[in-house]
Design a protein around this motif. Structure first.
Motif: not given
Length: 379
Positions: A154-155, A158, A175, A179-180
């Motif tokens: 996810s990093e 992103s 993203v 929030s992330y």
């Protein structure tokens, strides 16, 4: 890049950069010492290194790589300097900085998860006899591993395409950063708290001395230090710097600093419970020095006591009262019993009155006879 390095070197003495450079080296050295002592403890016990030991070593290697990435952020990307300063020196340095930050957070997710896994597998090895605790630990292993994999991807992704992470001009999407950031930070803190608190109820049910339970609990709660640091570094929740987010090179300096402290502290906490076998080697030189000083003090007291005995002996020969004054016999020098004072025995003696029978008196079995030279210390 050389200009950034030169400017960063000069300005580090008066900026956030000094802490980003110096603190990781100190904490990393402490973590390295703890891991080395952990392996030394296994050698002393004649035990093979297990999975949790190797995970601690992997975490240490990843931590030093992570510290190197942060140093690159300082000297190649201008981390800790205002963005105006960085752009004035080298406009391309901001792009370099954003690339390094992407590598920084990706590596952090993996490293912190390896530290947590090392602690969990240590729990499983020590407390595996308790099935409930073992299953809870295995559940946490699955969750932490899942977090590491999901956090890493996810990093990296992103932003789509990935290049948009360091080049905002590229067409694509990212993203929501806040929030992330909040999600990753809170999940990590929850895992830290769970790893620290899960063993406590089981420790207090063990049939061991209460003092040992307290020591074990304190050692485990050392991990709360890393948990607090993890919480404070969530910059999207706690803005401790007051630096505008648009100032990307200086905005994250405190987060980077907390990360460089968090990982070594986590390694230290996962190693401390394993270091008991090696503590004897560390404290041995100090114990030896203390013993020598104590022995020297006793010899000095013994020489002073010999003069007291000589005076007492002469006064008895002169026909004066054979009663001596009260003396305290040191346990390492003499033993008082029915057979007399023996130099090579040891006992705990309190206050005694020594008397010397005259030559013309029959020897009483209860009398104190001097069979060897001994030391009497004046009170």
């Amino acid at each position: 890049m050389s200009e950034i390095l030169k400017r960063a070197t000069f300005e580090a003495t008066n900026s956030h950069q000094l802490s980003i450079v110096v603190v990781p080296i100190i904490t990393g050295a402490l973590a390295t010492a703890c891991v080395a002592l952990r392996f030394r403890a296994r050698y002393i016990q004649r035990l093979r290194c297990l999975f949790d030991d190797w995970l601690a070593l992997v975490a240490l290697i990843l931590t030093w790589i992570f510290q190197g990435v942060n140093l690159a952020a300082v000297f190649a990307g201008g981390a800790g300097l205002p963005i105006e300063t960085v752009i004035a020196i080298d406009p391309t340095a901001v792009t370099t900085y954003l690339k390094i930050i992407l590598a920084n957070f990706s590596l952090w997710v993996v490293t912190v998860s390896v530290v947590q896994l090392s602690i969990l597998f240590f729990y499983i090895r020590i407390f595996s006899i308790n099935k409930v605790f073992a299953w809870l630990s295995y559940v946490m292993v699955v969750l932490v591993t899942t977090f590491a994999i999901a956090g890493l991807f996810s990093e990296i992704f992103s932003c789509v395409p990935v290049s948009k992470s360091w080049d905002p001009t590229v067409n694509g999407t990212c993203v929501d950063g806040k929030s992330y950031c909040s999600a990753i930070g809170i999940i990590h803190v929850v895992f830290d708290l769970a790893i620290v608190t899960i063993p406590l109820p089981f420790i207090w049910r063990l049939k061991i001395a209460k003092g040992k339970k307290v020591v074990l609990s304190v050692l485990l709660c050392l991990g709360l230090v890393a948990t607090i640091i993890s919480l404070l570094k969530i910059v999207c929740l706690f803005d401790l710097t007051g630096i505008p987010q648009a100032d990307v090179t200086d905005y994250l300096w405190l987060t980077i600093l907390f990360q460089t402290v968090e990982l070594p502290i986590g390694i230290i906490c996962c190693c401390v419970p394993s270091l008991k076998p090696v503590m004897g080697e560390i404290t041995a030189p100090f114990n030896s020095l203390a013993s020598r000083l104590l022995s020297y003090s006793r010899r000095t007291d013994g020489q002073a006591g010999s003069n007291v005995y000589t005076s007492w002996s002469q006064s008895g020969d002169a026909g004066t009262d054979s009663k001596s004054q009260f003396v305290r016999l040191d346990s390492s020098f003499a033993h008082v019993g029915r057979e007399g004072v023996q130099h090579d025995a040891s006992a705990q003696a309190e206050e005694y009155e020594l008397s010397r029978p005259s030559d013309n008196e029959p020897k009483d079995s209860n009398a104190i006879n001097v069979s060897q030279t001994y030391a009497i210390t004046r009170l």
